[in-house]
Scaffold this motif. Structure first.
Motif, mmCIF file in Angstrom:
data_model
loop_
_atom_site.group_PDB
_atom_site.id
_atom_site.type_symbol
_atom_site.label_atom_id
_atom_site.label_comp_id
_atom_site.label_asym_id
_atom_site.label_seq_id
_atom_site.Cartn_x
_atom_site.Cartn_y
_atom_site.Cartn_z
ATOM 1 N N CYS A 185 79.605 70.249 59.418
ATOM 2 C CA CYS A 185 78.403 71.012 59.770
ATOM 3 C C CYS A 185 78.770 72.388 60.323
ATOM 4 O O CYS A 185 78.103 73.381 60.016
ATOM 5 N N ALA A 186 79.822 72.461 61.121
ATOM 6 C CA ALA A 186 80.248 73.750 61.652
ATOM 7 C C ALA A 186 80.737 74.656 60.526
ATOM 8 O O ALA A 186 80.459 75.857 60.517
ATOM 9 N N ARG A 187 81.451 74.088 59.577
ATOM 10 C CA ARG A 187 81.981 74.887 58.473
ATOM 11 C C ARG A 187 80.864 75.433 57.594
ATOM 12 O O ARG A 187 80.926 76.573 57.137
ATOM 13 N N LEU A 188 79.826 74.629 57.377
ATOM 14 C CA LEU A 188 78.737 75.043 56.497
ATOM 15 C C LEU A 188 77.575 75.674 57.263
ATOM 16 O O LEU A 188 76.516 75.899 56.693
ATOM 17 N N GLN A 189 77.768 75.907 58.546
ATOM 18 C CA GLN A 189 76.791 76.576 59.407
ATOM 19 C C GLN A 189 75.456 75.828 59.429
ATOM 20 O O GLN A 189 74.393 76.396 59.212
ATOM 21 N N VAL A 190 75.555 74.519 59.687
ATOM 22 C CA VAL A 190 74.377 73.687 59.873
ATOM 23 C C VAL A 190 74.252 73.440 61.371
ATOM 24 O O VAL A 190 75.200 72.994 62.011
ATOM 25 N N HIS A 191 73.093 73.707 61.934
ATOM 26 C CA HIS A 191 72.885 73.573 63.374
ATOM 27 C C HIS A 191 73.019 72.113 63.800
ATOM 28 O O HIS A 191 72.731 71.196 63.028
ATOM 29 N N ASP A 192 73.445 71.890 65.054
ATOM 30 C CA ASP A 192 73.660 70.540 65.567
ATOM 31 C C ASP A 192 72.410 69.688 65.537
ATOM 32 O O ASP A 192 72.478 68.480 65.319
ATOM 33 N N ARG A 193 71.262 70.272 65.761
ATOM 34 C CA ARG A 193 70.024 69.496 65.828
ATOM 35 C C ARG A 193 69.185 69.588 64.557
ATOM 36 O O ARG A 193 68.030 69.177 64.553
ATOM 37 N N CYS A 194 69.751 70.131 63.516
ATOM 38 C CA CYS A 194 69.021 70.280 62.256
ATOM 39 C C CYS A 194 68.881 68.920 61.573
ATOM 40 O O CYS A 194 69.846 68.182 61.429
ATOM 41 N N ARG A 195 67.677 68.602 61.170
ATOM 42 C CA ARG A 195 67.435 67.342 60.465
ATOM 43 C C ARG A 195 67.647 67.548 58.964
ATOM 44 O O ARG A 195 67.642 68.669 58.470
ATOM 45 N N VAL A 196 67.835 66.445 58.262
ATOM 46 C CA VAL A 196 68.113 66.522 56.827
ATOM 47 C C VAL A 196 66.960 67.187 56.089
ATOM 48 O O VAL A 196 67.170 67.981 55.167
ATOM 49 N N ARG A 197 65.729 66.910 56.496
ATOM 50 C CA ARG A 197 64.571 67.500 55.808
ATOM 51 C C ARG A 197 64.493 69.012 56.007
ATOM 52 O O ARG A 197 63.856 69.707 55.229
ATOM 53 N N ASP A 198 65.149 69.533 57.072
ATOM 54 C CA ASP A 198 65.108 70.969 57.354
ATOM 55 C C ASP A 198 66.237 71.751 56.688
ATOM 56 O O ASP A 198 66.295 72.974 56.830
ATOM 57 N N LEU A 199 67.132 71.066 55.993
ATOM 58 C CA LEU A 199 68.225 71.771 55.317
ATOM 59 C C LEU A 199 67.665 72.594 54.164
ATOM 60 O O LEU A 199 66.801 72.137 53.418
ATOM 61 N N ALA A 212 87.791 73.864 48.117
ATOM 62 C CA ALA A 212 86.811 74.715 48.804
ATOM 63 C C ALA A 212 87.514 75.941 49.376
ATOM 64 O O ALA A 212 88.679 75.866 49.788
ATOM 65 N N PRO A 213 86.838 77.074 49.395
ATOM 66 C CA PRO A 213 87.476 78.271 49.946
ATOM 67 C C PRO A 213 87.766 78.107 51.435
ATOM 68 O O PRO A 213 87.003 77.479 52.168
ATOM 69 N N ALA A 214 88.889 78.663 51.845
ATOM 70 C CA ALA A 214 89.296 78.550 53.245
ATOM 71 C C ALA A 214 88.397 79.400 54.126
ATOM 72 O O ALA A 214 87.823 80.402 53.687
ATOM 73 N N LEU A 215 88.296 79.005 55.372
ATOM 74 C CA LEU A 215 87.508 79.774 56.329
ATOM 75 C C LEU A 215 88.229 81.062 56.678
ATOM 76 O O LEU A 215 89.456 81.082 56.777
ATOM 77 N N PRO A 216 87.503 82.149 56.883
ATOM 78 C CA PRO A 216 88.168 83.375 57.317
ATOM 79 C C PRO A 216 88.686 83.212 58.740
ATOM 80 O O PRO A 216 88.002 82.662 59.600
ATOM 81 N N LYS A 265 101.076 82.273 56.556
ATOM 82 C CA LYS A 265 101.382 81.009 57.208
ATOM 83 C C LYS A 265 100.518 79.924 56.578
ATOM 84 O O LYS A 265 99.395 80.170 56.167
ATOM 85 N N ALA A 266 101.048 78.733 56.503
ATOM 86 C CA ALA A 266 100.280 77.633 55.913
ATOM 87 C C ALA A 266 99.026 77.373 56.737
ATOM 88 O O ALA A 266 99.091 77.171 57.937
ATOM 89 N N SER A 267 97.910 77.362 56.051
ATOM 90 C CA SER A 267 96.632 77.128 56.717
ATOM 91 C C SER A 267 96.510 75.642 57.034
ATOM 92 O O SER A 267 96.653 74.799 56.163
ATOM 93 N N SER A 268 96.253 75.320 58.284
ATOM 94 C CA SER A 268 96.133 73.917 58.681
ATOM 95 C C SER A 268 94.657 73.564 58.813
ATOM 96 O O SER A 268 94.154 73.345 59.904
ATOM 97 N N ASP A 269 93.981 73.518 57.700
ATOM 98 C CA ASP A 269 92.568 73.165 57.680
ATOM 99 C C ASP A 269 92.455 71.645 57.611
ATOM 100 O O ASP A 269 92.864 71.031 56.618
ATOM 101 N N PRO A 270 91.922 71.004 58.666
ATOM 102 C CA PRO A 270 91.869 69.540 58.658
ATOM 103 C C PRO A 270 90.933 68.970 57.604
ATOM 104 O O PRO A 270 91.086 67.822 57.202
ATOM 105 N N LEU A 271 89.993 69.755 57.119
ATOM 106 C CA LEU A 271 89.069 69.247 56.111
ATOM 107 C C LEU A 271 89.623 69.347 54.693
ATOM 108 O O LEU A 271 89.034 68.818 53.756
#
Length: 170
Positions: free
Chosen positions: A34-48, A66-70, A106-112
């Motif tokens: 959700c943080a990566r795709l900029q979805v708010h913590d309290r956003c419901r599925v119907r509000d996406l 998927a493209p790496a985060l800047p 440097k190697a990107s350590s993206d856990p996702l």
């Protein structure tokens, strides 16, 4: 209902918690997605928005491509910014670009990036159990006998484990 990767996500549920319905996605991973795709913590599925649903589906279908985060450089605690007159804007941009290129090198350590979900994760678990059985380890033998594997008490409650482990789930 939103349908992602063959799974229905309930409309009334918070998106972060609805993502945990996907096999292999827990609370921590869902929060990161959700943080990566900029979805708010309290956003419901119907509000996406449709764009968020599409980006979520495309990310979950292939997280490794998927493209790496800047990455933006962070200042240390002892950093003192230079006075605006001493350094020109072009010099600052050049320094930023050098820093950015060095961090990208440097190697990107993206856990996702190594995220495995649904059928890929089930296949990996099945292969691990098959490997344990093949090498004849204690864990593999317990799997083969349909007994509890992780050290549970078997004197009284093995009946339930035997019922559940009777089927080859993996």
């Amino acid at each position: 209902m939103v349908h992602i990767l063959g799974i229905n996500l309930p409309d009334n549920q918070v998106a972060r918690f609805a993502l945990t319905k996907i096999f292999g996605v827990g609370h921590h991973t869902a929060h990161r997605i959700c943080a990566r795709l900029q979805v708010h913590d309290r956003c419901r599925v119907r509000d996406l928005s449709p764009f968020q649903v599409t980006s979520l589906a495309s990310f979950l279908s292939s997280p490794s491509t998927a493209p790496a985060l800047p990455r933006y450089p962070l200042a240390r605690a002892d950093y003192v910014p230079p006075s605006p007159t001493s350094v020109s804007t072009q010099e600052l941009q050049a320094r930023f670009m050098e820093l950015h290129k060095a961090k990208e090198a440097k190697a990107s350590s993206d856990p996702l990036r190594n995220l495995r979900i649904e059928s890929e994760l089930r296949r990996e678990i099945r292969e691990n159990i098959g490997h344990q059985r093949m090498i004849g380890s204690y864990v593999g033998r317990r799997h083969a006998m349909h007994l509890p594997v992780r050290g549970q008490n078997t004197q009284n409650n093995a009946k339930t484990a035997k019922k559940l482990n009777r089927l080859d789930r993996y």
